[in-house]
Design a protein around this motif. Structure first.
Motif, short mmCIF file in Angstrom:
data_model
loop_
_atom_site.label_atom_id
_atom_site.label_comp_id
_atom_site.label_asym_id
_atom_site.label_seq_id
_atom_site.Cartn_x
_atom_site.Cartn_y
_atom_site.Cartn_z
N GLN A 450 0.80 -1.22 0.00
CA GLN A 450 0.00 0.00 0.00
C GLN A 450 0.84 1.28 0.00
N CYS A 451 2.16 1.14 0.05
CA CYS A 451 3.01 2.31 -0.04
C CYS A 451 4.38 1.88 -0.57
N GLN A 452 5.26 2.85 -0.74
CA GLN A 452 6.63 2.60 -1.16
C GLN A 452 7.59 3.28 -0.20
N THR A 453 8.77 2.67 -0.04
CA THR A 453 9.85 3.31 0.70
C THR A 453 10.91 3.76 -0.30
N VAL A 454 11.19 5.06 -0.33
CA VAL A 454 12.08 5.65 -1.31
C VAL A 454 13.36 6.11 -0.63
N GLY A 455 14.48 5.99 -1.32
CA GLY A 455 15.77 6.41 -0.78
C GLY A 455 15.83 7.89 -0.46
N ASN A 456 16.64 8.23 0.52
CA ASN A 456 16.79 9.61 0.97
C ASN A 456 18.24 10.05 0.78
N PRO A 457 18.51 10.94 -0.19
CA PRO A 457 19.90 11.36 -0.45
C PRO A 457 20.49 12.21 0.65
N ASP A 458 19.68 12.69 1.59
CA ASP A 458 20.17 13.53 2.66
C ASP A 458 20.57 12.74 3.91
N LEU A 459 20.51 11.42 3.84
CA LEU A 459 20.90 10.61 4.99
C LEU A 459 22.36 10.81 5.36
N LYS A 460 22.63 10.71 6.64
CA LYS A 460 24.00 10.71 7.13
C LYS A 460 24.43 9.28 7.43
N ALA A 461 25.73 9.05 7.41
CA ALA A 461 26.24 7.74 7.85
C ALA A 461 26.02 7.60 9.35
N GLU A 462 25.70 6.40 9.78
CA GLU A 462 25.55 6.12 11.20
C GLU A 462 26.93 5.97 11.84
N THR A 463 27.06 6.47 13.05
CA THR A 463 28.32 6.30 13.79
C THR A 463 27.99 5.83 15.20
N ALA A 464 28.93 5.14 15.80
CA ALA A 464 28.70 4.63 17.16
C ALA A 464 30.01 4.62 17.92
N VAL A 465 29.91 4.89 19.20
CA VAL A 465 31.02 4.72 20.13
C VAL A 465 30.60 3.64 21.12
N SER A 466 31.42 2.61 21.24
CA SER A 466 31.07 1.45 22.05
C SER A 466 32.12 1.23 23.13
N TYR A 467 31.62 0.90 24.33
CA TYR A 467 32.50 0.57 25.44
C TYR A 467 32.11 -0.82 25.97
N GLU A 468 33.09 -1.57 26.41
CA GLU A 468 32.78 -2.81 27.11
C GLU A 468 33.84 -3.08 28.17
N LEU A 469 33.40 -3.71 29.26
CA LEU A 469 34.29 -4.11 30.34
C LEU A 469 33.82 -5.46 30.84
N GLY A 470 34.73 -6.41 30.90
CA GLY A 470 34.32 -7.74 31.30
C GLY A 470 35.43 -8.52 31.96
N THR A 471 35.07 -9.68 32.45
CA THR A 471 36.03 -10.59 33.05
C THR A 471 35.61 -12.01 32.72
N ALA A 472 36.58 -12.89 32.57
CA ALA A 472 36.30 -14.27 32.20
C ALA A 472 37.28 -15.19 32.90
N TYR A 473 36.77 -16.35 33.25
CA TYR A 473 37.58 -17.36 33.92
C TYR A 473 37.34 -18.71 33.25
N GLU A 474 38.40 -19.42 32.90
CA GLU A 474 38.28 -20.73 32.26
C GLU A 474 39.22 -21.71 32.93
N ALA A 475 38.65 -22.74 33.57
CA ALA A 475 39.44 -23.82 34.16
C ALA A 475 39.11 -25.11 33.42
N GLU A 476 39.62 -26.21 33.93
CA GLU A 476 39.41 -27.48 33.23
C GLU A 476 37.97 -27.95 33.34
N HIS A 477 37.33 -27.67 34.48
CA HIS A 477 36.00 -28.22 34.72
C HIS A 477 34.92 -27.16 34.94
N TYR A 478 35.27 -25.89 34.88
CA TYR A 478 34.23 -24.87 34.99
C TYR A 478 34.77 -23.54 34.49
N GLY A 479 33.86 -22.64 34.24
CA GLY A 479 34.24 -21.32 33.77
C GLY A 479 33.07 -20.36 33.90
#
Length: 648
Positions: A450-479
């Motif tokens: 019932q409609c159309q989606t048309v391209g937009n020449p005025d679009l900007k590129a998307e940008t992102a700043v991402s942060y992550e902080l984690g910890t991991a533990y791996e032993a023989e029988h658990y992690g």
């Protein structure tokens, strides 16, 4: 804005509590044994690391794990990993891989480290598991999943993460396998799926020429369910697929080789779609062919790779909603290379890429064809300061339409012991609009015709700043592992919401969006033969300008599984998955509740070289609520599956 404060307070409290709990749990296990079975990955840095030491959040699905699953494509294989949600992207029953709540457009799919891409031919809002189905499961050696932006290595489209499918490679010893598998829903009509695959590999000339060939074909009938508001429409489309992959490797000498590979895929789909009570017939037939030539060098002081590859996608799209039959061709040409070398204690990796995409469309594209090229250069430095490993990198992309983007990355991994690490980093990433999104001459049928989606020449590129902080533990029988992540996205691209009046929509930039969350995972060998593994991901995703949640992003995803090695030749597994509430459409009133699935499976080796696989998915025959089914989003009912393979 005050109405959102309690929700944020709860999330922030949970955020801090889980982080503290995870650190405490990990610290209590610091005296366990060393890891004995390490899994290596290359996607995070283009160099070799263990999953524990890799400077990124990494998960791996191995060949042995794939052989125990009921898997039809890559999305099935990764759906139970931390941070992953598999949502239907359209009412055809197609699936998409979303990482940490980011749209599937932000998940970069690689095959042996190079892009697979037919999104320009299909348009991203039509679903794109054509790319996923291109890769036969029988051809996969392992799948490496990077959660979080990787534009510093891979450029645009890696804003959410990377799924790198690594194929089985020919070896010096002859090997082969033939297999058959089936699935059959126990409710509704149709839906039966049969697959046959074969693999052959070995030396063609001793110590000089290796070769392999993989063929895979499948046929699935359309599936109908009484849950549909239109009994004459399909909940799952019919599919006929055929894939063939070949590889020739010339061993020039001990230091270098040349690989030549080909891919061919045929994917035909047929569905009767519910269109406000009427049935609309949709047929799509796709053929894909690819060629790749790669030179690998392992010299005395430096490793090199130079490759060129070509991919051509031909699609016939015949839908009653398109007002005509469309013939579409997308050609992708890529030349890339990289070099790695130690300069003192620093491992330096540098590389470049040139990519050209040409699109021809007989129906949607006003001028019939358009071409876009881009080039890039990246540089990465890895080094250690005692127990602290640092990775710095950056990539400069030059896009023909959107100019130059710089994507830097910094990551640190600190080893508290041989088994326990703390890691975190910051990334800047970008995503240029697709041809369909920025070209005003590209018009896609939408709103169920019932409609159309048309391209937009005025679009900007998307940008992102991402942060992550984690910890991991791996032993023989658990992690265990715990990661906090936060993505701040600027100029996110979305389709305008249809008001059921307008006949033309376009794409627009959302001022700001934020996606943040928590990933936790635990596994343990309860006994010598019994293993338990679980992960839980919480995602808080909102449009910062409207304070509304982003659509099709589950707030909670939980996976847990018990694996029991009953006998040396018999293993069973029982798994549970919860997918939380989400908004299917742009309007906030369309919130659908979460749903649960339980799967049971077993693998058995009755005689040498023969493996049997049986099981049931969605044992409880769980169904989605009316909000979902009224919009033709269905959950496949209870399904039995089985398979047999012979290895030689």
């Amino acid at each position: 804005m005050q109405q959102y404060a309690p929700r944020r307070l709860v999330f922030n409290t949970l955020y801090r509590t889980l982080f503290a709990t995870g650190l405490t749990a990990l610290s209590t296990g610091a005296i366990a044994e060393n890891v004995t079975n390490e899994t290596f990955v290359v996607t995070a840095t283009q160099t070799k690391h263990t999953t524990l030491s890799a400077p990124a959040s990494v998960s791996v699905v191995t060949r042995a794990e794939l052989e125990k699953m009921s898997v039809n494509d890559v999305s099935d294989a990764v759906r139970k990993l931390p941070g992953i949600s598999i949502n239907p992207s359209t009412t055809y029953g197609r699936k998409e891989i979303k990482i940490r709540g980011m749209k599937s457009d932000y998940t970069l799919l690689l095959l042996n480290g190079r892009r697979i891409n037919s999104r320009e031919a299909l348009a991203s809002n039509m679903g794109n598991d054509f790319d996923l189905s291109t890769i036969p499961v029988s051809a996969i050696d392992r799948i490496e999943v990077i959660r979080g932006p990787m534009s510093s290595l891979y450029g645009a489209d890696a804003l959410g993460g990377v799924v790198n499918v690594i194929l089985r490679q020919p070896g010096e010893t002859a090997a082969g396998e033939i297999g058959y598998g089936f699935e059959a829903p126990t409710e509704g009509d149709g839906g039966g799926h049969n697959r046959l695959s074969g693999y052959l590999s070995g030396p063609l000339l001793d110590n000089k020429l290796l070769g392999s060939v993989i063929v895979d074909g499948g046929k699935r009938d359309a599936w109908r369910t009484h849950q549909s508001v239109n009994p004459n429409s399909d909940a799952l489309e019919a599919r006929d697929t055929f894939n063939a992959l070949t590889n020739l490797t010339w061993l020039i000498d001990d230091r270098q080789n040349i690989e030549f590979d080909t891919t061919y895929a045929k994917d035909d789909r047929d569905v009767l779609w519910n269109n406000y009570g009427a049935s609309a017939h949709n047929i799509q037939k796709m053929e894909r062919i690819g060629f790749g030539l790669t030179h690998n060098g392992n010299w005395e002081y430096v490793d090199t790779r130079l490759r060129a590859y070509f991919e051509s996608v031909d699609l016939m799209d015949n839908s009653q909603l398109n007002n005509g039959k469309a013939y579409i061709t997308q050609d992708n040409k890529t030349l890339d290379g990289q070099v790695s070398d130690y300069l003192g204690d620093h491992l330096i990796t540098a590389g470049g890429e040139y990519r050209n995409t040409e699109l021809q469309h007989s129906l949607n594209l006003r001028n019939g064809n358009v071409a876009v090229s881009q080039k890039a250069f990246f540089l990465q430095d890895e080094f250690k300061l005692g127990d602290l490993a640092l990775t710095f990198g950056g990539r400069v992309d030059s896009h023909e339409i959107y100019g130059t983007e710089f994507s830097p990355r910094a990551y640190a991994t600190y080893s508290l012991s041989d088994n326990w690490v703390v890691k975190g980093g910051v990334n800047k990433a970008f995503k240029a609009p697709t041809i369909a999104q920025f070209n005003p001459g590209y018009a896609v049928a939408a709103c169920r015709g019932q409609c159309q989606t048309v391209g937009n020449p005025d679009l900007k590129a998307e940008t992102a700043v991402s942060y992550e902080l984690g910890t991991a533990y791996e032993a023989e029988h658990y992690g265990a592992g715990l990661t906090l992540f936060n993505n701040d996205i600027k100029d996110m691209i979305q389709v305008q919401t249809w008001d059921r009046v307008a006949t033309q929509l376009t794409y627009e930039n959302v001022d700001k969006a934020r996606i943040r969350g928590i990933e936790t995972s635990v596994w343990v060998d309860l006994t010598e033969n019994l293993n338990w593994a679980t992960n839980w991901t919480i995602v808080d995703a909102e449009d910062r300008s409207t304070k509304m949640r982003l659509k099709q992003t589950p707030k909670n995803t939980v996976n847990t599984q018990l694996t029991w090695q009953v006998l040396d030749n018999l293993a069973t597994s029982l798994s549970y998955q919860y997918t939380g509430n989400q908004y299917l459409l742009d309007k906030q009133s369309k919130k659908t509740r979460g749903f649960n699935t339980v799967d049971l499976g077993a693998t058995y080796t009755p005689i040498k070289h023969v493996d049997l696989k049986v099981g049931v998915t969605n044992i409880t025959n769980e169904k989605r609520d009316y909000v979902a089914t009224a919009n033709d989003y269905f959950l496949s009912g209870r399904t039995i599956y089985g398979g047999i393979s012979y290895k030689f």
